[in-house]
Design an enzyme around this catalytic site. Structure first.
Site, PDB file in Angstrom:
ATOM      1  N   HIS A   1      27.407 -14.810  16.710  1.00 25.54           N
ATOM      2  CA  HIS A   1      26.986 -15.900  15.831  1.00 25.54           C
ATOM      3  C   HIS A   1      28.174 -16.856  15.676  1.00 25.54           C
ATOM      4  O   HIS A   1      29.305 -16.402  15.454  1.00 25.54           O
ATOM      5  CB  HIS A   1      26.568 -15.318  14.479  1.00 25.54           C
ATOM      6  CG  HIS A   1      26.073 -16.347  13.512  1.00 25.54           C
ATOM      7  ND1 HIS A   1      24.829 -16.939  13.646  1.00 25.54           N
ATOM      8  CD2 HIS A   1      26.640 -16.900  12.423  1.00 25.54           C
ATOM      9  CE1 HIS A   1      24.666 -17.818  12.667  1.00 25.54           C
ATOM     10  NE2 HIS A   1      25.760 -17.810  11.909  1.00 25.54           N
TER      11      HIS A   1
ATOM     12  N   GLU B   1      18.037  -5.268  10.005  1.00 25.52           N
ATOM     13  CA  GLU B   1      16.769  -5.968   9.784  1.00 25.52           C
ATOM     14  C   GLU B   1      16.918  -7.314   9.089  1.00 25.52           C
ATOM     15  O   GLU B   1      15.982  -8.102   9.054  1.00 25.52           O
ATOM     16  CB  GLU B   1      15.799  -5.054   9.027  1.00 25.52           C
ATOM     17  CG  GLU B   1      15.333  -3.919   9.929  1.00 25.52           C
ATOM     18  CD  GLU B   1      14.227  -3.089   9.328  1.00 25.52           C
ATOM     19  OE1 GLU B   1      13.673  -3.496   8.286  1.00 25.52           O
ATOM     20  OE2 GLU B   1      13.927  -2.027   9.897  1.00 25.52           O
TER      21      GLU B   1
HETATM   22  C1  GAR Z   1      26.363 -19.535  21.058  1.00 20.68           C
HETATM   23  O1  GAR Z   1      27.178 -20.455  20.366  1.00 20.68           O
HETATM   24  C2  GAR Z   1      25.930 -18.426  20.146  1.00 20.68           C
HETATM   25  O2  GAR Z   1      26.908 -18.031  19.221  1.00 20.68           O
HETATM   26  C3  GAR Z   1      24.759 -19.062  19.445  1.00 20.68           C
HETATM   27  O3  GAR Z   1      24.088 -19.768  20.460  1.00 20.68           O
HETATM   28  C4  GAR Z   1      25.033 -20.177  21.438  1.00 20.68           C
HETATM   29  C5  GAR Z   1      24.549 -19.702  22.784  1.00 20.68           C
HETATM   30  O4  GAR Z   1      25.348 -20.229  23.807  1.00 20.68           O
HETATM   31  N1  GAR Z   1      23.914 -18.096  18.825  1.00 20.68           N
HETATM   32  C6  GAR Z   1      23.304 -18.298  17.675  1.00 20.68           C
HETATM   33  O5  GAR Z   1      23.380 -19.322  17.045  1.00 20.68           O
HETATM   34  C7  GAR Z   1      22.468 -17.118  17.203  1.00 20.68           C
HETATM   35  N2  GAR Z   1      22.137 -17.288  15.833  1.00 20.68           N
HETATM   36  P1  GAR Z   1      25.280 -19.645  25.258  1.00 20.68           P
HETATM   37  O6  GAR Z   1      23.792 -19.662  25.677  1.00 20.68           O
HETATM   38  O7  GAR Z   1      26.078 -20.594  26.090  1.00 20.68           O
HETATM   39  O8  GAR Z   1      25.835 -18.258  25.248  1.00 20.68           O
END
Ligand code: GAR
EC number: 2.1.2.2
Length: 201
Positions: free
Chosen positions: A109, A142
């Site tokens: 995250h 969860e």
């Molecule tokens: C990343 O910044 C990850 O931390 C975020 O989405 C991006 C995916 O990048 N995830 C979230 O926000 C989950 N809540 P990527 O597809 O290049 O790995």
């Protein structure tokens, strides 16, 4: 060897960082058994196929969450996955999914949890005026963005930062954090004591 399954919805740069860490030996005893996406157009699927890693879309659009999660569980079990790694998987898991892989789902995250859960968190951090931001790898339970924290990496927030520049600097840290977090989890050298994930002495 621990067989991991990657779930993603987008470009998949965290997945690529994990795959590269396996390839260069900095993440030993791990193999990527399968990459799954809820979207056919996820760049991460293409990247996986280019690396010769089995990759499949199980399209979530128009499907009930429970039905979709059941298909995902089936695909992960079919690939004999032991550890599920959410890497930009933009869906909330059902309790059934979480229960299917107890203590064996990780998420990354782009904020320092418990601050800024949910979406657009880099902008939320800027709006709040924080001076330090970063990323968190945590076990999934969860509740959304809530489980035990494996590790965090930080970046300083600069006066001139925009969402784009801050997100890009956090992403650099994500690419270091996720392989290291997986390494810790599969090593057997760490354990959760309450909410604290600590090294066994
Ligand atoms: C990343 O910044 C990850 O931390 C975020 O989405 C991006 C995916 O990048 N995830 C979230 O926000 C989950 N809540 P990527 O597809 O290049 O790995």
């Amino acid at each position: 060897m621990t067989r991991i399954g990657i779930l993603l919805s987008g470009r998949g740069s965290n997945f690529v960082a994990i795959a590269e860490a396996i390839r260069d030996g900095s993440l030993p005893h791990v193999e990527i058994a399968i990459v799954l996406s809820n979207r056919e157009d996820a760049g991460g699927l293409e990247a996986a196929r280019a690396m010769g890693i089995p990759a499949r879309a199980i399209i979530s659009k128009g499907m009930k969450r429970a039905e979709h999660d059941a298909l995902m569980i089936q695909a992960l079990r079919g690939a004999r996955v032991e550890l599920v790694c959410l890497a930009g998987y933009m869906r909330v898991l059902t309790p059934d999914f979480v229960g299917a892989f107890p203590g064996a789902i990780l998420n990354i995250h782009p904020s320092l949890l418990p601050s800024f859960v949910g979406l657009d968190v880099q902008q939320a951090a800027l709006d709040f005026g924080v001076k330090v931001a970063g990323c968190t790898v945590h076990f999934v339970d969860e509740a959304v963005d809530h489980g035990v924290i494996v590790l965090q990496r930080t970046v300083d927030v600069l006066d001139e930062d925009t969402t784009e520049t801050l997100s890009a600097r956090i992403l650099v840290e994500e690419h270091k954090a996720y392989p290291e977090a997986i390494r810790r989890v599969v090593s057997g050298d760490y354990t959760a004591v309450g909410r604290r994930y600590i090294r066994l002495t």
